[in-house]
Design an enzyme around this catalytic site. Structure first.
Site, short mmCIF file in Angstrom:
data_model
loop_
_atom_site.label_atom_id
_atom_site.label_comp_id
_atom_site.label_asym_id
_atom_site.label_seq_id
_atom_site.Cartn_x
_atom_site.Cartn_y
_atom_site.Cartn_z
N ASP A 3 0.83 -1.20 0.00
CA ASP A 3 0.00 0.00 0.00
C ASP A 3 0.87 1.26 0.00
O ASP A 3 2.04 1.23 -0.40
CB ASP A 3 -0.96 -0.05 1.20
CG ASP A 3 -2.29 0.61 0.93
OD1 ASP A 3 -2.34 1.85 0.83
OD2 ASP A 3 -3.30 -0.11 0.81
N ASP A 4 0.33 2.35 0.46
CA ASP A 4 0.94 3.67 0.42
C ASP A 4 2.30 3.68 1.13
O ASP A 4 2.54 2.91 2.06
CB ASP A 4 -0.02 4.65 1.11
CG ASP A 4 0.28 6.11 0.81
OD1 ASP A 4 1.26 6.39 0.11
OD2 ASP A 4 -0.50 6.96 1.29
N LYS B 103 -4.04 -1.13 -6.79
CA LYS B 103 -5.14 -0.46 -6.08
C LYS B 103 -5.09 1.01 -6.44
O LYS B 103 -4.16 1.73 -6.05
CB LYS B 103 -4.98 -0.66 -4.57
CG LYS B 103 -6.03 0.05 -3.73
CD LYS B 103 -5.75 -0.17 -2.24
CE LYS B 103 -6.74 0.57 -1.35
NZ LYS B 103 -6.43 0.39 0.09
N TRP B 104 -6.09 1.46 -7.21
CA TRP B 104 -6.14 2.84 -7.72
C TRP B 104 -6.99 3.66 -6.75
O TRP B 104 -8.20 3.49 -6.67
CB TRP B 104 -6.76 2.82 -9.11
CG TRP B 104 -6.82 4.13 -9.84
CD1 TRP B 104 -6.97 5.38 -9.32
CD2 TRP B 104 -6.76 4.31 -11.26
NE1 TRP B 104 -7.01 6.32 -10.31
CE2 TRP B 104 -6.88 5.69 -11.51
CE3 TRP B 104 -6.62 3.44 -12.33
CZ2 TRP B 104 -6.89 6.22 -12.82
CZ3 TRP B 104 -6.62 3.95 -13.62
CH2 TRP B 104 -6.74 5.33 -13.85
N ASP B 105 -6.35 4.58 -6.04
CA ASP B 105 -7.02 5.32 -4.98
C ASP B 105 -7.18 6.79 -5.38
O ASP B 105 -6.52 7.29 -6.31
CB ASP B 105 -6.21 5.21 -3.69
CG ASP B 105 -7.07 5.29 -2.44
OD1 ASP B 105 -8.24 5.73 -2.54
OD2 ASP B 105 -6.59 4.91 -1.36
N CYS C 167 -10.74 2.39 -5.78
CA CYS C 167 -10.87 2.90 -4.42
C CYS C 167 -10.87 4.42 -4.48
O CYS C 167 -10.16 5.01 -5.31
CB CYS C 167 -9.72 2.40 -3.56
SG CYS C 167 -9.75 2.97 -1.84
N ASP D 106 -13.37 2.08 3.74
CA ASP D 106 -12.22 1.94 4.62
C ASP D 106 -12.63 1.38 5.98
O ASP D 106 -11.77 0.95 6.76
CB ASP D 106 -11.54 3.29 4.82
CG ASP D 106 -10.74 3.72 3.60
OD1 ASP D 106 -10.41 2.86 2.77
OD2 ASP D 106 -10.45 4.93 3.48
#
Length: 720
Positions: A337-338, A451-453, A501, A523
């Site tokens: 993730d980030d 994962k496109w946020d 996302c 979330d």
């Protein structure tokens, strides 16, 4: 009286044209051809309501179309010019209704005093879904202003209509509201552009004759395919009818249409049922797997995400260890993730780094390749988090291109989460955003999942690509330009699995999902909340498209969290190194069970059995059945503590028929035998013998749960 119909599976619209050329709606709903056959041929067409009224045609009601013409006129008088039937390959199809589907329909309307053309498009889809949208063509020699352009504005009869809609905010997406449609107008809308569906899910259910149940009542599902701001209006008059307006939200977004240009609304999708909400959902799931999400016939992987384990604080060894744990659990994909990027501006918090999509050498001096290679060695896929449409002021990207962001001229730029939105209306910015994927995947070829946020709303909307008198076009044009970027990424990388996302569930609609395999519903991963949230979303979304992970949110037992997440696309977001030996064994057991039941969950037919919103709202249950009814998996959840449950050993005891503790499993073949395995993820499996589908529907399974946040799973299979 001459009528024109368009329908999918027998359900749809009927229209009639009067002697002045005005288009009227003669019907909307189930079994439309039977409805038309019952109409009186002597009834004048003008007595039917207008099908798509423009401003001032129904002076006391809101219009479906409002235009200011080039000469300043504010009224539009539309007449039918011609009607076209349209055959689209694969566009019609069996829908589970009593009839097949008609060809598509386009009704072309023109203003009788000014050169303006309005096209109403209707296209049947498989499984009883009907798409519709509107095009407005400016044939005048100067611009016109579009104030209101509904994608759909049907009338429904009203015998006590009830509306179900879904709204909320961050961590409260898909909160349902049930309410009668009362006199006046009920407006449901969202704003914010980038993640509007946090506020207002673009889905609703409308039951014209009063509340529908899972198995009884007439109900229509409405779904707007739009990634921007949405608005639904429900207007009930003293007459027994409800007008429904559906489309993009025109708030602060009047659209200036130049000569020769065509404005196209989002698509509105409809589906009907006269047998309750359950059959409607099952058809929508089949349609979504076939026509909405990417690769809907494939199996989704079991995912492990690192976020709750590490946050921004990790290094190569920590990630390699998590990859090893992913493999040890039996999961199939590790998602980083980030926090992995930023060289001059390291991503150690959410205040820097967005826009600089290069690996942070401080955390990962060898890049992402060692982690991707470790995943490959352990038989695990590798995925990555990206937020490509956003930029931090603390980034090299912003330092070099401050003009790339959305903003109003001469106004300070308002930050949210210390970030700004990139202006994809600018071609070089759109190229940059799509190129983020190209460069990232080229640098680390092992990435197979992204994962496109998108983690902030739109503010200060404006773009230098639009003229001073066209800035209100931004809201629509930005949503379309974002879709163009998404389409480019999906086309360039057809083998890349994409999760959608936006601060959780901020972009969940049947239009945007066409480029994605799944959505992050929220979330909020507290399984107690997720039972209700996933239940609400299941009215429209198939389980394979709903990412659901086991986390520590809420402090619930891991076994309960696993059982809840297993009813969707299963995964984990845990610090696997902090699991107790028992919890680790529970997770391994859950993975093994999910691998067995995954075809049922992801591609089976959903039966919602016990609602978490009805009665005492203390429990919930649902089942997924094989399409041929040869097998099923049943999930049961005890949400709050209760007393007096039956002995679990009496799981097939007919004496429980009809009682509070009987869980009736609908949809099974009554004449088929089923071997029943009861699964307690915290303890193990128990063979409950063989019984028939009729007994499982009638006597049912005994409800074995009394303690809060406990769960049970039953796997029903052919006897060996």
């Amino acid at each position: 009286m001459q009528t024109t119909t368009v329908h999918s599976g027998g359900d749809g619209y009927a229209f009639v044209v009067d002697d002045r050329g005005l288009l009227h709606q003669a019907g909307f709903g189930p079994a439309i051809e039977r409805h038309v056959a019952a109409l009186s041929p002597e009834l004048p067409a003008g007595l039917y309501p207008l099908a798509h009224p423009s401003w001032d045609q129904e002076p006391l009601r809101a219009p479906a179309l409002r235009v200011t013409h080039a000469d300043g006129a504010t009224t539009t008088h539309l007449r039918v010019e011609h009607v076209e039937t349209v055959d689209e390959p694969g566009g019609s199809g069996g829908a589970g209704g009593e009839a097949g589907s008609s060809p598509g329909l386009t009704i072309v309307l023109v203003d009788d005093g000014r050169p303006l053309e309005v096209r109403l498009h209707f296209r049947p889809e498989p499984h009883g879904v009907l798409r519709q949208w509107v095009e407005v063509v400016n044939r005048q020699d100067r611009p016109v202003t579009l104030h209101e352009v509904a994608a759909a504005a049907p009338l429904l009869r009203d015998s006590g209509a009830h509306l179900t809609h879904f709204g909320g905010d961050w961590a409260a997406e898909w909160t349902p509201t049930w309410e009668p449609v009362t006199l006046g107008t009920r407006l449901l809308e969202s704003r914010g552009g980038v993640r509007p569906h946090l506020q207002r899910s673009p889905f609703f259910l409308l039951a014209p004759d009063g509340p529908a149940t899972e198995i009884t009542g007439t109900v229509v599902a409405g779904m707007l395919a739009w990634g921007g701001n949405v608005r639904f209006g429900f207007e009930r008059s003293a007459h027994p009818v409800v007008r429904v307006w559906c489309g993009h939200n025109p708030f602060a977004a009047e659209y200036v249409l130049d000569p020769g240009e065509v404005f196209t609304t989002p698509e509105m999708c409809w589906a009907w049922s006269t047998e309750g909400v359950g059959p409607l959902s099952r058809r929508l799931h089949r349609w979504a797997r076939e026509r909405v999400v990417r690769d809907g016939d494939t199996v989704r992987p079991i995912v492990v995400n690192n976020w709750e384990a590490t946050g921004f604080a990790f290094d190569e060894q920590r990630l390699v260890d998590l990859v090893d744990d992913t493999s040890d659990l039996g999961a199939e994909l590790f998602l980083l993730d980030d926090g992995w990027f930023g060289d001059a501006h390291p991503r150690d918090d959410d205040d820097a780094g967005l826009g600089d999509w290069t690996v942070d050498p401080g955390k990962l001096p060898n890049g992402l390749t060692p982690v991707a290679e470790r995943a490959r060695e352990r038989g695990v896929r590798f995925g990555l988090w990206l937020e490509p449409e956003m930029v931090n002021p603390g980034s090299s990207c912003y330092e070099h291109h401050p003009d790339w962001v959305v903003g109003q001229p001469g106004r300070p730029r308002r930050e949210e989460r210390q970030q700004l939105v990139l202006d994809v209306l600018q071609p070089e910015v759109a190229d940059f955003v799509a190129g983020v994927f190209d460069r990232t995947l080229e640098a680390t070829p092992g990435i197979t999942y992204v994962k496109w946020d998108a983690n902030r709303a739109m503010t200060d909307a404006g773009s230098p690509m639009l003229g001073a008198d066209r800035q209100s076009n931004f809201w629509v044009d930005h949503a379309r330009a974002t879709w163009d970027v998404m389409a480019t990424v999906a086309t360039r990388h057809p083998d890349l699995t994409l999760m959608l996302c936006a601060s959780g569930g901020g972009r969940v609609d049947v239009g945007t999902m066409r480029w994605f395999h799944e959505v992050w519903l929220s979330d909020n991963t507290d399984p107690l909340d997720r039972v209700r949230m996933q239940w609400a979303a299941s009215h429209f979304l198939p389980a394979l498209a709903v990412g659901a992970h086991v986390t520590r949110w809420g402090g619930r037992p891991v076994a309960f969290g696993c059982a809840v997440a297993m009813s969707a696309r299963f995964g984990f977001d845990l610090d696997t190194r902090a699991l107790t030996p028992h919890e680790r064994e529970v997770c391994r057991r859950a993975v093994g069970v999910y691998r067995r039941v995954r075809p049922l969950v992801q591609h089976g037919d959903l039966y919602r059995l016990v609602s978490p919103f009805e009665g005492d709202a203390d429990r919930a249950a649902l089942a997924y059945l094989a399409p041929d009814r040869s097998a099923a998996v049943v999930f049961a959840y005890q949400l709050t503590a209760r007393a007096g449950a039956a002995d679990a050993g009496a799981a097939l005891d007919p004496s429980h028929a009809g009682g509070l503790d009987a869980l009736h499993v609908d949809g099974l073949d009554p004449d088929r035998d089923y071997a029943v395995t009861e699964i307690d993820l915290a303890a193990g499996d128990t063979d409950r013998g063989v019984t028939t589908g009729a007994a499982l529907a009638g006597s049912g399974l005994a409800w074995p749960l009394t303690s809060a946040t406990t769960a049970r799973i039953w796997h029903l299979r052919p006897p060996t």
